[in-house]
Design an enzyme around this catalytic site. Structure first.
Site, PDB file in Angstrom:
ATOM      1  N   GLY A 227       5.400  -0.012  13.264  1.00 25.61           N
ATOM      2  CA  GLY A 227       5.151   1.407  13.040  1.00 25.61           C
ATOM      3  C   GLY A 227       6.358   2.258  12.723  1.00 25.61           C
ATOM      4  N   PRO A 269       7.405  -5.280  13.116  1.00 26.38           N
ATOM      5  CA  PRO A 269       7.590  -4.367  11.988  1.00 26.38           C
ATOM      6  C   PRO A 269       7.040  -4.930  10.680  1.00 26.38           C
ATOM      7  CG  PRO A 269       9.613  -5.550  12.448  1.00 26.38           C
ATOM      8  CD  PRO A 269       8.634  -5.981  13.496  1.00 26.38           C
ATOM      9  N   ARG A 307      -2.060   2.769  -2.183  1.00 29.96           N
ATOM     10  CA  ARG A 307      -1.603   3.708  -1.147  1.00 29.96           C
ATOM     11  C   ARG A 307      -1.720   5.178  -1.549  1.00 29.96           C
ATOM     12  NH1 ARG A 307       2.652   4.211   1.151  1.00 29.96           N
ATOM     13  NH2 ARG A 307       1.915   4.161   3.293  1.00 29.96           N
ATOM     14  N   CYS A 337     -10.731   2.949 -14.307  1.00 35.53           N
ATOM     15  CA  CYS A 337     -11.775   3.907 -14.626  1.00 35.53           C
ATOM     16  C   CYS A 337     -12.202   4.660 -13.364  1.00 35.53           C
ATOM     17  CB  CYS A 337     -12.951   3.162 -15.257  1.00 35.53           C
ATOM     18  SG  CYS A 337     -14.027   4.286 -16.114  1.00 35.53           S
ATOM     19  N   GLU A 338     -11.258   5.349 -12.817  1.00 33.31           N
ATOM     20  CA  GLU A 338     -11.409   6.228 -11.646  1.00 33.31           C
ATOM     21  C   GLU A 338     -10.164   7.075 -11.653  1.00 33.31           C
ATOM     22  OE1 GLU A 338     -12.385   5.444  -7.558  1.00 33.31           O
ATOM     23  OE2 GLU A 338     -13.437   3.629  -8.159  1.00 33.31           O
TER      24      GLU A 338
HETATM   25  N1  LLP Z   1       1.296  -4.765  14.371  1.00 40.62           N
HETATM   26  C1  LLP Z   1      -0.027  -4.504  14.261  1.00 40.62           C
HETATM   27  C2  LLP Z   1      -0.934  -5.004  15.287  1.00 40.62           C
HETATM   28  C3  LLP Z   1      -0.502  -3.769  13.178  1.00 40.62           C
HETATM   29  O1  LLP Z   1      -1.797  -3.503  13.092  1.00 40.62           O
HETATM   30  C4  LLP Z   1       0.403  -3.313  12.186  1.00 40.62           C
HETATM   31  C5  LLP Z   1      -0.078  -2.560  11.030  1.00 40.62           C
HETATM   32  C6  LLP Z   1       1.765  -3.616  12.325  1.00 40.62           C
HETATM   33  C7  LLP Z   1       2.166  -4.348  13.429  1.00 40.62           C
HETATM   34  C8  LLP Z   1       2.796  -3.203  11.308  1.00 40.62           C
HETATM   35  O2  LLP Z   1       2.888  -1.825  11.133  1.00 40.62           O
HETATM   36  P1  LLP Z   1       4.069  -1.218  10.223  1.00 40.62           P
HETATM   37  O3  LLP Z   1       5.368  -1.558  10.883  1.00 40.62           O
HETATM   38  O4  LLP Z   1       3.956  -1.834   8.881  1.00 40.62           O
HETATM   39  O5  LLP Z   1       3.812   0.245  10.189  1.00 40.62           O
HETATM   40  N2  LLP Z   1      -1.840  -0.073   4.870  1.00 40.62           N
HETATM   41  C9  LLP Z   1      -1.217   1.011   5.631  1.00 40.62           C
HETATM   42  C10 LLP Z   1      -0.599   0.535   6.908  1.00 40.62           C
HETATM   43  C11 LLP Z   1      -1.613  -0.166   7.801  1.00 40.62           C
HETATM   44  C12 LLP Z   1      -0.955  -0.777   8.984  1.00 40.62           C
HETATM   45  C13 LLP Z   1      -1.889  -1.668   9.706  1.00 40.62           C
HETATM   46  N3  LLP Z   1      -1.311  -2.280  10.848  1.00 40.62           N
HETATM   47  C14 LLP Z   1      -0.178   1.687   4.741  1.00 40.62           C
HETATM   48  O6  LLP Z   1       0.020   1.242   3.604  1.00 40.62           O
HETATM   49  O7  LLP Z   1       0.405   2.693   5.143  1.00 40.62           O
END
Ligand code: LLP
Length: 410
Positions: A227, A269, A307, A337-338
């Site tokens: 996150g 991460p 995104r 086509c959107e």
């Molecule tokens: N751990 C778990 C259990 C997760 O569900 C996620 C992301 C992460 C780690 C990694 O999170 P990060 O460090 O990448 O923020 N598609 C969305 C993000 C969805 C994240 C889903 N889970 C986007 O493009 O912003």
């Protein structure tokens, strides 16, 4: 920190030469950047025994996983397919953390058989697991800490209306199940969301886990998820990883002293490791002047990078072919086509048909969320590693689109 300049080269390899060699659209990744991000995280959290579990979902090319392995990290997988990709990349089952949500129990069993660390996020599944495995298979519990955090509602997953994790308020029920089946709980996990800037949020989540952890005597690790926020536009904030690392490891070490044993600190991460390493190079198919907006129509769209449409995400775009022309204002749109506006109201050096544009922060959740919508082909992927551009995924061809269709004889 603001995003890096608009590079024309990655490790002395020109992006233009990559576009010429492999065609467009093409995803290009800077392997060195990924390695450096891993090093930065390792440095920031050096105050505790850290294990990084790379969130495969962000970018799941096997070669990226191999590179991550080389840099000393493990894998976070959310599907049995991601587990298998991790195994192909050379990780042992023990290096893989598997955090499924709403999957069939058969899939959980398959993962147990592959020897991966299982992380359960549902009371009824915990019960089923206990019935079958008792204390013979160590397991981790994903808690829902009841914290609202994340860049937008769709990627906030630690709050009390989220489908993820077992609510912290259900702790008595968790303990009851664990005791009933004499389960071996070796880890506790949270992941509150994506794009979290504030160090205080990470600390708050950690404190929730610390409070609960005393109830579980057999812990080996605490996993605080991923996150960390990265910068997407000039002037954007990114998580001060050194600050988070220092605060969280200090609190973690204090907790371990009270718990009576040194545990491992796990992180998962995704974006932090691979967002900024990635560039999507596209070509301008048309310049479309309308009475209100000048569109740059490119050979890509929401099928390759969803995104902006899904999260209103901002991705910087620059003109690779013509970096110093007088500026004009554009909407960069795709060929789908959107309405697939990749970037709106952007001031860019004047672009003409055939120019190459580069979309930044395309490493995380770019290719991995790409689709064949409009029966379009997914792009090639190229990794720049040790000064060379290597093709790591072939561009799809038309046959790929139809190969699984069973054509009926009407
Ligand atoms: N751990 C778990 C259990 C997760 O569900 C996620 C992301 C992460 C780690 C990694 O999170 P990060 O460090 O990448 O923020 N598609 C969305 C993000 C969805 C994240 C889903 N889970 C986007 O493009 O912003």
């Amino acid at each position: 920190m603001s995003p890096a300049q608009n590079p024309s080269h990655l490790q002395a390899v020109s992006l233009e030469s990559i576009a010429n060699q492999f065609g467009t659209p093409v995803y290009v990744y800077d392997g060195e950047k990924i390695t450096n991000q891993i090093k930065a995280l390792q440095h920031a959290f050096s105050g505790a025994p850290l294990k990084i579990k790379y969130a495969t979902k962000a970018l799941s090319n096997v070669n990226i996983l191999k590179l991550v392995k080389k840099a000393g990290a493990g894998v976070d997988a959310v599907s049995i397919e991601e587990v298998k990709i991790g195994l192909i990349a050379g990780f042992s089952g023990g290096e893989i953390m598997y955090t499924p949500n709403c999957v069939s129990f058969a899939e959980v069993q398959e993962a147990v058989n592959l020897g991966v660390m299982i992380n359960l996020d549902n009371l009824s599944v915990l019960e089923e697991f206990g019935q079958i495995y008792g204390n013979s298979v160590p397991v981790c519990i994903r808690l829902n800490p009841s914290i609202m955090a994340g860049g937008n509602a769709k990627i906030s997953v630690g709050h009390d209306k989220s489908k993820f994790g077992i609510s912290i308020t259900q702790l008595p029920e968790i303990l009851e199940v664990v005791e009933k089946y004499n389960m071996l709980i070796t880890g506790l996990h949270i992941h509150t969301g994506s794009d979290i800037y504030d160090a205080a949020v990470f600390l708050k989540g950690a404190n929730v886990v610390f409070d609960v952890a005393f109830q579980f005597p057999n812990l080996k690790f605490l996993d605080f998820g991923g996150g960390f926020k990265v910068a997407y536009k000039p002037g954007d904030l990114s998580t001060d990883i050194e600050n988070v690392g220092q605060k969280v490891t200090e609190a973690f070490q204090n907790f371990c002293a009270k718990y009576g044993r040194q545990l491992e600190l796990w992180l998962e991460p995704g974006k932090f490791l691979v967002s900024e390493c990635g560039y999507l190079i596209v070509k301008v198919n048309v310049v479309k002047v309308t009475p209100t907006i000048t569109f740059l129509g490119v050979d890509s769209g929401l099928n390759h990078l969803i995104r902006p449409m899904l999260y209103d995400a901002y991705h910087s775009v620059y003109n690779l072919s013509n970096p110093i022309a007088p500026k004009a204002t554009y909407d960069v749109v795709g060929y789908i086509c959107e309405t697939d506006t990749l970037a709106s109201d952007r001031v860019l050096p004047e672009a003409k048909k055939g120019d190459l544009l580069v979309i930044k922060n395309a490493g995380a959740y770019g290719f991995s969320m790409a689709s064949n919508y409009n029966s379009r082909l997914r792009p090639a992927e190229v990794l720049v590693w040790e000064g060379e551009a290597k093709l790591i995924r072939k561009r799809e061809v038309f046959e790929d689109l139809v190969k699984n269709q069973v054509i009926m004889d009407f």
